[in-house]
Design an enzyme around this catalytic site. Structure first.
Site, PDB file in Angstrom:
ATOM      1  N   TYR A 179     -35.992  14.444  28.730  1.00  0.00           N
ATOM      2  CA  TYR A 179     -34.950  13.469  28.229  1.00  0.00           C
ATOM      3  C   TYR A 179     -34.037  14.205  27.739  1.00  0.00           C
ATOM      4  O   TYR A 179     -34.186  15.256  26.997  1.00  0.00           O
ATOM      5  CB  TYR A 179     -35.590  12.745  27.217  1.00  0.00           C
ATOM      6  CG  TYR A 179     -34.792  11.316  26.984  1.00  0.00           C
ATOM      7  CD1 TYR A 179     -34.570  10.431  27.514  1.00  0.00           C
ATOM      8  CD2 TYR A 179     -33.900  11.542  25.748  1.00  0.00           C
ATOM      9  CE1 TYR A 179     -33.759   9.323  27.141  1.00  0.00           C
ATOM     10  CE2 TYR A 179     -33.127  10.618  25.482  1.00  0.00           C
ATOM     11  CZ  TYR A 179     -32.932   9.489  26.195  1.00  0.00           C
ATOM     12  OH  TYR A 179     -32.155   8.579  25.687  1.00  0.00           O
ATOM     13  N   ASN A 193     -23.433  -1.055  25.284  1.00  0.00           N
ATOM     14  CA  ASN A 193     -24.107  -1.389  24.263  1.00  0.00           C
ATOM     15  C   ASN A 193     -23.717  -2.733  23.681  1.00  0.00           C
ATOM     16  O   ASN A 193     -23.350  -3.140  22.771  1.00  0.00           O
ATOM     17  CB  ASN A 193     -24.192  -0.360  22.935  1.00  0.00           C
ATOM     18  CG  ASN A 193     -24.488   0.871  23.188  1.00  0.00           C
ATOM     19  OD1 ASN A 193     -25.513   1.112  23.997  1.00  0.00           O
ATOM     20  ND2 ASN A 193     -23.534   1.924  23.445  1.00  0.00           N
ATOM     21  N   GLU A 236     -23.459   5.016  31.160  1.00  0.00           N
ATOM     22  CA  GLU A 236     -24.077   6.130  31.718  1.00  0.00           C
ATOM     23  C   GLU A 236     -23.775   6.572  32.784  1.00  0.00           C
ATOM     24  O   GLU A 236     -23.901   7.930  32.835  1.00  0.00           O
ATOM     25  CB  GLU A 236     -25.764   5.671  31.915  1.00  0.00           C
ATOM     26  CG  GLU A 236     -26.488   5.250  30.609  1.00  0.00           C
ATOM     27  CD  GLU A 236     -27.445   6.112  29.921  1.00  0.00           C
ATOM     28  OE1 GLU A 236     -27.634   7.146  30.711  1.00  0.00           O
ATOM     29  OE2 GLU A 236     -27.506   6.025  28.742  1.00  0.00           O
ATOM     30  N   TYR A 267     -39.591  10.402  23.781  1.00  0.00           N
ATOM     31  CA  TYR A 267     -39.330   9.814  25.288  1.00  0.00           C
ATOM     32  C   TYR A 267     -40.127  10.753  26.195  1.00  0.00           C
ATOM     33  O   TYR A 267     -40.227  10.418  27.301  1.00  0.00           O
ATOM     34  CB  TYR A 267     -38.029  10.084  25.632  1.00  0.00           C
ATOM     35  CG  TYR A 267     -36.950   8.866  24.930  1.00  0.00           C
ATOM     36  CD1 TYR A 267     -37.136   7.785  25.476  1.00  0.00           C
ATOM     37  CD2 TYR A 267     -35.879   9.452  24.242  1.00  0.00           C
ATOM     38  CE1 TYR A 267     -36.100   6.844  24.713  1.00  0.00           C
ATOM     39  CE2 TYR A 267     -34.892   8.675  23.793  1.00  0.00           C
ATOM     40  CZ  TYR A 267     -35.185   7.360  23.919  1.00  0.00           C
ATOM     41  OH  TYR A 267     -34.216   6.357  23.378  1.00  0.00           O
ATOM     42  N   TYR A 312     -36.502   5.911  31.867  1.00  0.00           N
ATOM     43  CA  TYR A 312     -35.673   6.894  32.890  1.00  0.00           C
ATOM     44  C   TYR A 312     -36.477   7.924  33.276  1.00  0.00           C
ATOM     45  O   TYR A 312     -36.333   8.353  34.392  1.00  0.00           O
ATOM     46  CB  TYR A 312     -34.167   7.412  32.429  1.00  0.00           C
ATOM     47  CG  TYR A 312     -33.395   6.205  32.209  1.00  0.00           C
ATOM     48  CD1 TYR A 312     -33.736   4.650  32.345  1.00  0.00           C
ATOM     49  CD2 TYR A 312     -32.455   6.253  31.008  1.00  0.00           C
ATOM     50  CE1 TYR A 312     -32.967   3.643  31.962  1.00  0.00           C
ATOM     51  CE2 TYR A 312     -31.515   5.122  30.780  1.00  0.00           C
ATOM     52  CZ  TYR A 312     -31.871   3.766  31.049  1.00  0.00           C
ATOM     53  OH  TYR A 312     -31.026   2.710  30.772  1.00  0.00           O
ATOM     54  N   TYR A 370     -31.408   7.112  36.091  1.00  0.00           N
ATOM     55  CA  TYR A 370     -30.763   5.589  35.875  1.00  0.00           C
ATOM     56  C   TYR A 370     -29.137   5.767  36.361  1.00  0.00           C
ATOM     57  O   TYR A 370     -28.697   5.130  37.035  1.00  0.00           O
ATOM     58  CB  TYR A 370     -31.023   5.177  34.609  1.00  0.00           C
ATOM     59  CG  TYR A 370     -30.123   3.848  33.926  1.00  0.00           C
ATOM     60  CD1 TYR A 370     -30.516   2.694  34.604  1.00  0.00           C
ATOM     61  CD2 TYR A 370     -29.129   3.897  33.293  1.00  0.00           C
ATOM     62  CE1 TYR A 370     -29.861   1.425  34.294  1.00  0.00           C
ATOM     63  CE2 TYR A 370     -28.346   2.961  32.638  1.00  0.00           C
ATOM     64  CZ  TYR A 370     -28.855   1.534  33.272  1.00  0.00           C
ATOM     65  OH  TYR A 370     -28.225   0.459  32.851  1.00  0.00           O
ATOM     66  N   THR A 430     -22.929   0.818  34.401  1.00  0.00           N
ATOM     67  CA  THR A 430     -23.305   1.187  33.021  1.00  0.00           C
ATOM     68  C   THR A 430     -22.371   2.354  32.621  1.00  0.00           C
ATOM     69  O   THR A 430     -21.934   2.857  33.608  1.00  0.00           O
ATOM     70  CB  THR A 430     -24.864   1.794  32.930  1.00  0.00           C
ATOM     71  OG1 THR A 430     -25.003   2.379  31.816  1.00  0.00           O
ATOM     72  CG2 THR A 430     -25.078   2.681  34.085  1.00  0.00           C
TER      73      THR A 430
HETATM   74  N1  LIG Z   1     -27.385  -4.694  27.662  1.00  0.00           N
HETATM   75  C1  LIG Z   1     -26.544  -3.584  27.824  1.00  0.00           C
HETATM   76  O1  LIG Z   1     -25.818  -3.268  26.794  1.00  0.00           O
HETATM   77  C2  LIG Z   1     -26.545  -2.906  28.975  1.00  0.00           C
HETATM   78  C3  LIG Z   1     -25.745  -1.800  29.060  1.00  0.00           C
HETATM   79  C4  LIG Z   1     -25.730  -0.822  30.230  1.00  0.00           C
HETATM   80  C5  LIG Z   1     -25.865  -1.480  31.275  1.00  0.00           C
HETATM   81  N2  LIG Z   1     -26.132  -2.715  31.492  1.00  0.00           N
HETATM   82  C6  LIG Z   1     -26.418  -3.294  32.726  1.00  0.00           C
HETATM   83  O2  LIG Z   1     -26.426  -4.791  32.724  1.00  0.00           O
HETATM   84  C7  LIG Z   1     -27.366  -5.230  33.609  1.00  0.00           C
HETATM   85  C8  LIG Z   1     -28.252  -6.578  32.667  1.00  0.00           C
HETATM   86  O3  LIG Z   1     -28.813  -5.861  31.566  1.00  0.00           O
HETATM   87  P1  LIG Z   1     -29.390  -6.853  30.596  1.00  0.00           P
HETATM   88  O4  LIG Z   1     -29.505  -6.032  29.459  1.00  0.00           O
HETATM   89  O5  LIG Z   1     -29.336  -8.158  30.550  1.00  0.00           O
HETATM   90  O6  LIG Z   1     -31.076  -6.348  31.075  1.00  0.00           O
HETATM   91  P2  LIG Z   1     -32.436  -7.154  31.229  1.00  0.00           P
HETATM   92  O7  LIG Z   1     -33.556  -6.294  31.380  1.00  0.00           O
HETATM   93  O8  LIG Z   1     -32.642  -8.236  30.022  1.00  0.00           O
HETATM   94  O9  LIG Z   1     -32.181  -8.187  32.547  1.00  0.00           O
HETATM   95  C9  LIG Z   1     -32.239  -7.738  33.852  1.00  0.00           C
HETATM   96  C10 LIG Z   1     -33.037  -8.856  34.499  1.00  0.00           C
HETATM   97  O10 LIG Z   1     -32.991  -8.485  35.886  1.00  0.00           O
HETATM   98  C11 LIG Z   1     -34.251  -8.782  36.380  1.00  0.00           C
HETATM   99  N3  LIG Z   1     -34.532  -8.053  37.642  1.00  0.00           N
HETATM  100  C12 LIG Z   1     -34.625  -6.479  37.477  1.00  0.00           C
HETATM  101  N4  LIG Z   1     -35.251  -6.363  38.959  1.00  0.00           N
HETATM  102  C13 LIG Z   1     -35.019  -7.280  39.579  1.00  0.00           C
HETATM  103  C14 LIG Z   1     -35.128  -7.558  40.895  1.00  0.00           C
HETATM  104  N5  LIG Z   1     -35.107  -6.772  41.940  1.00  0.00           N
HETATM  105  N6  LIG Z   1     -34.826  -8.911  41.444  1.00  0.00           N
HETATM  106  C15 LIG Z   1     -34.390 -10.060  40.491  1.00  0.00           C
HETATM  107  N7  LIG Z   1     -34.463  -9.783  39.346  1.00  0.00           N
HETATM  108  C16 LIG Z   1     -34.530  -8.543  38.870  1.00  0.00           C
HETATM  109  C17 LIG Z   1     -35.285  -8.424  35.251  1.00  0.00           C
HETATM  110  O11 LIG Z   1     -36.386  -9.415  35.394  1.00  0.00           O
HETATM  111  C18 LIG Z   1     -34.441  -8.862  33.918  1.00  0.00           C
HETATM  112  O12 LIG Z   1     -34.535 -10.345  33.708  1.00  0.00           O
HETATM  113  C19 LIG Z   1     -28.277  -4.486  34.193  1.00  0.00           C
HETATM  114  O13 LIG Z   1     -27.771  -3.827  35.209  1.00  0.00           O
HETATM  115  C20 LIG Z   1     -27.862  -3.099  33.364  1.00  0.00           C
HETATM  116  O14 LIG Z   1     -28.357  -1.768  33.685  1.00  0.00           O
HETATM  117  C21 LIG Z   1     -26.716  -3.510  30.341  1.00  0.00           C
END
Ligand SMILES: NC(=O)c1ccc[n+]([C@@H]2O[C@H](COP(=O)([O-])OP(=O)(O)OC[C@H]3O[C@@H](n4cnc5c(N)ncnc54)[C@H](O)[C@@H]3O)[C@@H](O)[C@H]2O)c1
Length: 381
Positions: A333, A213, A141, A329, A105, A184, A139
């Protein structure tokens, strides 16, 4: 596209979209996407068109007849052409694609803003044009700092309204421009506002998911084994345990977070697909209020659970050290002190409440990491 003043809102399906449905899943190759595919694709009547340049976590689905993966980034023009056609044919579009790693970020804010806003705003426009339901992963966030962080610490625990996050009432409070940690959150927030604007002006149905999370197998990567850089806290602590390095607590680990099992989280998303009429045109927190820990408590609990998994009591005393946010970071941050989600909407509209305890979540997740990384490392060595 010309904005209409008061369009007739587009209606979402009045049947479950977990059978006989066609879905577009953007970012399907990531952590959450891989678990969603595991649930959706077992029913052959569900067809998924996926986008992700990285197939590593979903290799077991690549030959499935009801799944087609485009190994393309959304920002590639050729990828977008095909996307139009697939969205036109879909019952709903789920957007998970993003860069969502706190270590980036403030160190790569341009890419973070591009990824979380510029690469996705076209998806919103395509869904609005086609009149399709967009389920977008935002998110927690977006809430930024809590109100409690502006009052004296003594007031913190006595008034829940100061730190509880309500999807429709809590203001979004970000730090100053130089605190790039908020890139972000701001990009995600602008996209939420863009989605809401397309709903308000053009009638596009939407659901905004604000995850808090999600912990489970396949989250992130272990640096030096299947990726480089600094992953989210779970994988950072796991790497320390697996590689015999100290677990590093940013600023003493006083920040509190709630943790929800990926199993509970996927159930929430599936309920949204099962009940489009209840889920549409809402934002939902998806978290677990019972699983709140400070990062210091999390590190200690992970030591204990890893000792149990390995049968090696020396992990009970695995070294933990404090490091400043600046050293960990880099400049720009800052952390959010606490995030306690209100979950009434998910309970009342979807019938969802999380049930997996923190300990069970960590045991399942860490057992996966142990089997996947410690064992493969030993075999490689
Ligand atoms: N995991 C969590 O606890 C959490 C928390 C808050 C928000 N989120 C949101 O949930 C979503 C998924 O999170 P995650 O944990 O699976 O993340 P991740 O990074 O594991 O998965 C995201 C996927 O998106 C793909 N990607 C990124 N940019 C792309 C693009 N321009 N075109 C096509 N593919 C693209 C990446 O290759 C990746 O495989 C995100 O939007 C994230 O911000 C997740």
């Amino acid at each position: 596209m010309a904005a209409r003043e008061h369009p007739a809102p587009v209606k979402v399906a009045d049947r479950p979209l977990t059978r006989d449905a066609r879905l577009v899943l953007l970012g399907c190759g990531g952590y959450i996407g891989s678990h969603l595919l595991d649930t959706l694709l077992v029913d052959p009547s569900v067809r998924v068109d996926g986008w992700d340049p990285r197939p590593d976590k979903i290799r077991h689905w690549l030959d499935a007849p009801n799944f087609k993966l485009r190994r393309a980034m959304l920002n590639e023009p050729s990828g977008l052409d095909d996307l139009h056609e697939c969205v036109e044919a879909a019952d709903a579009v789920i957007n998970l694609a993003a860069i969502c790693n706190p270590a980036e970020y403030n160190t790569d804010p341009i890419t973070v803003i591009r990824s979380n806003f510029l690469d996705s705003y076209k998806v919103v426009e395509i869904c609005a044009e086609a009149g399709k339901w967009l389920i977008h992963f935002s998110t927690s966030e977006v809430y930024g700092r809590t109100l409690a962080s502006y009052v004296s610490p003594g007031d913190y625990d006595c008034d829940a309204a100061l730190y509880e996050l309500d999807e429709d009432e809590t203001p979004f409070l970000m730090g100053p421009l130089s605190s790039q940690r908020w890139t972000y959150a701001c990009a995600k927030q602008l996209l939420e506002r863009y989605i809401y604007a397309h709903h308000a002006q053009l009638g596009m149905p939407y659901t905004i998911v604000r995850p808090l999370n999600f912990f489970g197998p396949r989250m992130d990567f272990i640096p030096g084994q299947d990726g480089e850089g600094t992953p989210r806290v779970l994988a950072c602590f796991m790497k320390a345990l697996l590689h015999g390095e100290p677990m590093r607590l940013v600023d003493g680990g006083s920040a509190r977070r709630t943790i929800v099992s990926i199993r509970d989280a996927i159930r929430a998303i599936v309920l949204m697909l099962e009940k489009p009429q209840s889920a549409a045109n809402q934002a939902f927190n998806v978290g677990n209020r019972d699983n709140e820990v400070t990062m210091a408590e999390l590190a200690d609990l992970m030591r204990k659970i890893y000792a149990r998994i390995t049968g090696d009591d020396s992990f009970l005393k695995h070294p933990i050290e404090s490091v400043s946010a600046r050293d960990f970071y880099g400049p720009g941050y800052e952390d959010c002190d606490r995030r306690m989600p209100r979950l009434d909407k998910a309970r009342d509209l979807l019938g969802w409440t999380p049930s997996v305890s923190l300990e069970e979540t960590l045991l399942e997740t860490m057992t996966y990491y142990h089997d996947h990384y410690a064992v493969s490392r030993r075999q490689a060595g």
